[in-house]
Design an enzyme around this catalytic site. Structure first.
Site, short mmCIF file in Angstrom:
data_model
loop_
_atom_site.label_atom_id
_atom_site.label_comp_id
_atom_site.label_asym_id
_atom_site.label_seq_id
_atom_site.Cartn_x
_atom_site.Cartn_y
_atom_site.Cartn_z
CG ASP A 13 -1.66 -1.15 1.29
OD1 ASP A 13 -2.39 -1.56 0.46
OD2 ASP A 13 -1.97 -1.84 2.46
CE LYS A 16 3.32 -2.20 -4.52
NZ LYS A 16 2.74 -1.99 -3.16
N GLY A 40 -4.36 -4.02 -4.64
CA GLY A 40 -4.91 -2.77 -5.35
C GLY A 40 -4.15 -1.62 -5.74
CG HIS A 41 -1.13 -1.46 -7.82
ND1 HIS A 41 -0.15 -2.04 -8.61
CD2 HIS A 41 -0.78 -1.91 -6.28
CE1 HIS A 41 0.75 -2.92 -8.03
NE2 HIS A 41 0.29 -2.72 -6.52
CD GLN A 226 0.43 -8.87 -2.47
OE1 GLN A 226 1.37 -9.32 -3.09
NE2 GLN A 226 -0.58 -8.93 -2.71
#
Length: 430
Positions: A13, A16, A40-41, A226
């Site tokens: 988180d 990235k 999730g990005h 991650q």
């Protein structure tokens, strides 16, 4: 330098997605090399938010080849939902031919999700805080040589044979051990064959594709999911994910040789967060922590779960530098610390076994670790800065101190969620 790896330097988180989106401007191909839709990005471009779970974060740049590598576990249903959402925004990756899915990537099926949730419930207080997306069980099948790869998934006869053989055992586990309902072979086969047919044109040998791009002098950006401290080998085990999140995983998860990885950029927030269970030495339980969480909108992009917040941890960053061979650090959410009277950085831990300057491997020791802080002056608003010299002096000293503690340069600073709210100090491909 033609190949750059992006890794999370904390517990995930870290932002990235935004960094990959920015760096994709200079890249020809963007490769996701591990994890699944448990990551999730979030990208914010011209005020519009896009959340990606499987498709590489370079997708918002036209003409980039987006690769889902063999190290990723792919839920076809989730992938197609994501592709359809992008199509509604005007990007039809399947029609464009800009999406490539490794034929060696493993497939997440409905029983993986059922097993994931049932195992967590079975553990009770010993749960590790998974997302319930089936990631762990899919990787378990992969390592246990009972997984289904894309190459077989897109061939109906192979797919059917695998389902029948796998479910003959897994249904016993689900019903007799975990108290769940059995999974119906026919229902899964019928539903997922339709998914396989849609994605079939994108499934190919991505190792060969990337090797051809490399030989042609193309610039390749490798995107991890991650963070380092969630790596199955180098993270805070057992509170980790099921794959290799560190930079070495890029070679394994994309099918390229390690000597072709030229730079590794680690992403860190200006503070620290983590989602789920597990030790977190610098975690804040007071109003300061709550304020950081509110200003930083610290909720998981995949699960919506609130993130635990704490001060920046130099031990974690030094660990990330070592295991990833980081050549540079991108620091995000510097603006979230604006307006605070003081900020802190943990430089050591006091543990039952004495003071340490490295992250302990033993979970019980880490759980009892007390951070030793270095306190620095806070600063005013940093969000309008577009050059390092425009940051408040105290913010510049904070960044300088990060460089001193980690031994690597800070090559990017994010001062807001938008693409334009960034101080880029170095082109990673130069």
């Amino acid at each position: 330098m033609s190949n750059v790896v992006i890794v999370g330097a904390q517990w995930g988180d870290e932002g990235k997605g935004k960094v990959v989106d920015l760096y994709s401007e200079w890249a020809d191909a963007v490769v996701r090399y591990q994890g699944g839709n448990n990551a999730g990005h979030t990208l914010v471009v011209e005020g519009k938010k896009t959340v990606l779970h499987l498709i590489p974060s370079g997708v918002l740049h036209q003409g980039k080849t987006c690769v889902i590598g063999n190290g990723v576990v792919v839920d076809p249903k989730v992938l197609l939902v994501e592709l359809d959402a992008l199509k509604a925004q005007g990007r039809d990756l399947l029609a464009e031919g800009t999406l490539a899915i490794s034929e060696s990537a493993h497939v997440i099926l409905p029983y993986h999700c059922t097993l994931d949730a049932a195992r967590e419930n079975f553990k009770g207080e010993r749960k590790i805080g998974t997302t319930g997306r089936g990631i762990g069980p899919a990787y378990t099948d992969k390592v246990g040589r009972d997984g289904l790869r894309m190459a077989e998934f897109i061939r109906p006869a192979c797919f059917r044979k695998h389902l029948e053989e796998s479910l003959s055992f897994k249904n016993d586990i689900l019903t007799k051990v975990l108290g769940e309902k059995p999974v119906d072979v026919e229902a899964v086969f019928d539903e997922y064959c339709a998914y396989a047919e849609r994605i079939r044109p994108a499934v190919l040998n991505c190792g060969v594709l990337l090797d051809e791009q490399r030989k042609a002098g193309k610039k390749i950006l490798f995107e991890g999911a991650q963070g380092t401290l969630l790596d199955v080998d180098h993270g805070t085990y057992p509170y980790v994910t099921s794959s290799s999140t560190v930079s070495g995983g890029a070679a394994i998860g994309a099918g390229v040789g390690p000597v072709f990885l030229d730079k590794v950029i680690g992403i860190s927030k200006a503070y620290t967060t983590r989602v789920g269970e597990g030790p977190f030495p610098t975690e804040l339980f007071d109003d300061v922590g709550k304020g950081i969480a509110e200003r930083g909108a610290e909720f998981g992009a995949t699960t919506g779960r609130p993130r635990r917040c704490g001060w920046l941890d130099a031990l974690v960053l030094k660990h990330a530098v070592r295991v990833n061979s980081l050549t540079g650090l991108a620091v995000t959410k510097l603006d979230v610390l604006s307006g605070m009277n003081e900020v802190r950085i943990a430089t050591a831990y006091d543990t039952p076994e004495g003071r340490v300057h490295e992250v302990p491997a033993a979970r019980d020791v880490l759980a009892e670790a007390k951070p030793v802080y270095e306190t620095m002056e806070g600063w005013g608003d940093a969000r309008d800065a577009r050059h390092f010299s425009e940051l408040p002096a105290a913010a510049r000293r904070f960044v300088d101190r990060i460089e001193e503690l980690t031994g690597i340069p800070v090559v990017l600073l994010s001062v807001g969620p938008g693409r334009e709210e960034t101080i880029v100090r170095e082109n990673p491909f130069s």
